[in-house]
Design a protein around this motif. Structure first.
Motif: not given
Lengths: 238, 308
Positions: A73-74, A77, A101, A104-105, B177, B196-197, B200-201
């Protein structure tokens, strides 16, 4: 400086040595394609760039900065979006939710996201008619369109496309490739993995040929398309 | 008629509690594909923490009248405590095993469950003595329908569960979320590729599931004030029935969990009232066997094709 620079990359898939000392560079605003047979390591390369796999050796630099070891996910980003093999559509979400979705980031404002969403839908008008529909009900071609549109909503600088032509009718493949070129012309850099070497080399600026984990050839796409061994091995030519 | 209505009220109210616990099982399963056996212990702690908070605030005095405000405060405290605990458990016990085989995680869950039960029994923690949950709600009859006394506690149980359920539905289907939770549960890898992290989810899922179990613990203790010691079999059995509810409804399906809970509660209470009270657990597990034979994916679950 290339946007993406991979050098000396070694990746293991369990006990399998999937990539051996790969060097690859993607210049800004180009389409670079990675062609090769089944199991050559094309998807592995993309998965390593997007952080799903960790290399045992070598470096991956985005804009000169290493992205090795960052969570997926990083990496999203930082501007890399990946439309994975098999499309990876969330069949339990609506088309609209799939697009959301994709964003999302993003931390920028809603209006900017909506603009990019709108632009994606302009590229794929068929998705607009199906926004409220469950994504699982889409046809294969529509799912591929959604996979690309969803990746675009992340507003990537580098778009990774894994086998966008897989399992699609020739006419749909043509449409998809036409749109890939359009996306690139609008400024997005693309790393395209394909088995359909003919179409891939047709839209790409540069190409790399991967064979059992090694890069055996790299050149301008036009030169590759006319080179004898590539024609023999991947283009069905004589 | 009186018996029928009374059984209905009890069945719905206990069924709601099973459903509330089942949500935690089903949400964790939906995302991580393993059964969190420690979930029934979170439920137990929810009841015990409610008791401890009420006692610490001096609300255990039977002369003092209860009030809705006190009840809500204790409910919130229990949910907060268990939510934080769920976060910690996931972080310390399950996250290091993210890439481990599923069986390892399952065994770890059993370990966490035993750990909570047995540390809970330590004399300086909860001890081995049963306790009595103070009545925070006025123990009054709200209304009488056809000679059936509908107690305030049953009404509070049902309303609280409806509110929590509504909040969860809203969260899962209407928020960012929630969308991420559904995406992660469908395909964790692709969700991470979309930015999506995932970790964390997963944490959020544990916090929500655990606080719902805590709410169920509080409500259960309000309805049945006798609190058994932490490692007592009643807690495990209640958790097990909630797990059955999740499976019967279709594991991984949020509405299915709620529906399964209600069904289990009804079958248990109607069986006990009209057939034999000694066999009430048998009805529940017979239903499980029946559902697994006829519709293994659960009543509301969709069959999943295993990819080979």
């Amino acid at each position: 400086m290339p946007l993406l620079e991979i050098s000396g990359l070694d990746v293991y898939y369990g006990a399998i040595h999937a990539l051996r000392s790969i060097d690859l560079a993607v210049e800004e605003r180009q389409i670079v394609t990675l062609i090769g047979g089944n199991g050559a390591g094309k998807s592995t390369t993309l998965r390593t760039v997007s952080g799903l796999l960790r290399p045992t050796r070598g470096s991956i630099k985005l804009d000169g900065k290493s992205i090795v070891g960052l969570p997926p996910h990083e990496i999203v980003r930082r501007g890399v979006a990946h439309a994975p093999e098999g499309r990876g559509i969330f069949a339990n979400l609506t088309v609209d939710e799939n697009l959301e979705i994709g964003a999302y980031s993003r931390r920028d404002d809603r209006a900017a996201i909506d603009r990019d969403r709108e632009r994606s839908l302009e590229l794929f008008p068929r998705l607009r008619e199906r926004l409220r529909q469950n994504a699982g009900t889409l046809s294969g071609g529509e799912q591929q369109m959604l996979a690309i549109a969803r990746a675009l909503v992340a507003r990537p600088r580098l778009l990774l496309l894994d086998e966008p032509s897989l399992g699609l009718a020739p006419q749909v493949v043509k449409t998809i490739f036409h749109i890939i070129r359009e996306i690139n012309q609008a400024g997005t850099t693309i790393l395209l993995v394909e088995q359909n070497a003919h179409m891939a080399l047709h839209v790409a600026h540069r190409g790399y040929v991967l064979e059992v984990g090694r890069i055996v050839k790299s050149d301008d796409a036009r030169n590759l398309a006319s080179s004898d061994d590539v024609r023999k091995a991947y283009l069905g030519g004589v | 008629m009186t018996k029928l209505l009374q059984t209905l009220v009890d069945g719905v109210s206990v069924g709601c509690l099973y459903g509330l616990i089942a949500l935690g099982y089903t949400m964790v399963y939906g995302i991580l594909k393993f059964i969190n056996f420690a979930h029934s212990d979170i439920f137990m702690l929810g009841a015990w923490v409610s008791f401890i908070v009420a006692r610490a605030l001096g609300w255990a005095n039977p002369d003092q009248p209860g009030s809705l405000g006190k009840a809500l405060f204790v409910l919130a405290a229990a949910m907060l405590f268990c939510g934080v605990l769920g976060f910690i458990i996931e972080r310390l016990a399950y996250r290091p095993l993210r890439r481990a085989p599923r069986l390892n995680v399952l065994i770890t869950a059993i370990g966490v469950s035993l750990f909570i039960q047995n540390t809970g029994q330590l004399p300086w923690l909860l001890g081995t003595q049963p306790q009595r949950m103070p009545a925070l709600l006025p123990d009054s009859t709200l209304l009488t329908v056809a000679e059936v006394q509908i107690r305030q506690v049953d009404v509070v149980v049902i309303i609280t569960v409806l509110v929590l359920m509504g909040a969860l539905e809203w969260l899962v289907h209407r928020t960012k979320v929630g969308r991420a939770m559904r995406a992660v549960s469908f395909d964790t890898r692709v969700a991470s590729l979309m930015g999506v992290p995932v970790d964390r989810v997963i944490s959020i899922t544990f916090v929500i599931g655990s606080s719902l179990a805590a709410a169920a613990g509080f409500l259960y203790a309000s309805k049945y004030p006798g609190l058994n010691q932490p490692a007592h079999a009643t807690w495990i059995l209640l958790g097990l029935k909630a797990f059955v509810a999740a499976v019967v409804g279709g594991i991984g399906d949020i509405r299915g969990a709620m529906f399964g809970g209600l069904l289990i509660g009804m079958i248990e209470f109607f069986g006990a009232a009209y057939l034999s009270p000694h066999l009430k657990d048998v009805y529940v597990f017979s239903l499980l066997i029946l559902v697994l034979l006829v519709r293994p994916a659960g009543l509301m679950g969709k069959p999943v094709l295993e990819k080979v």
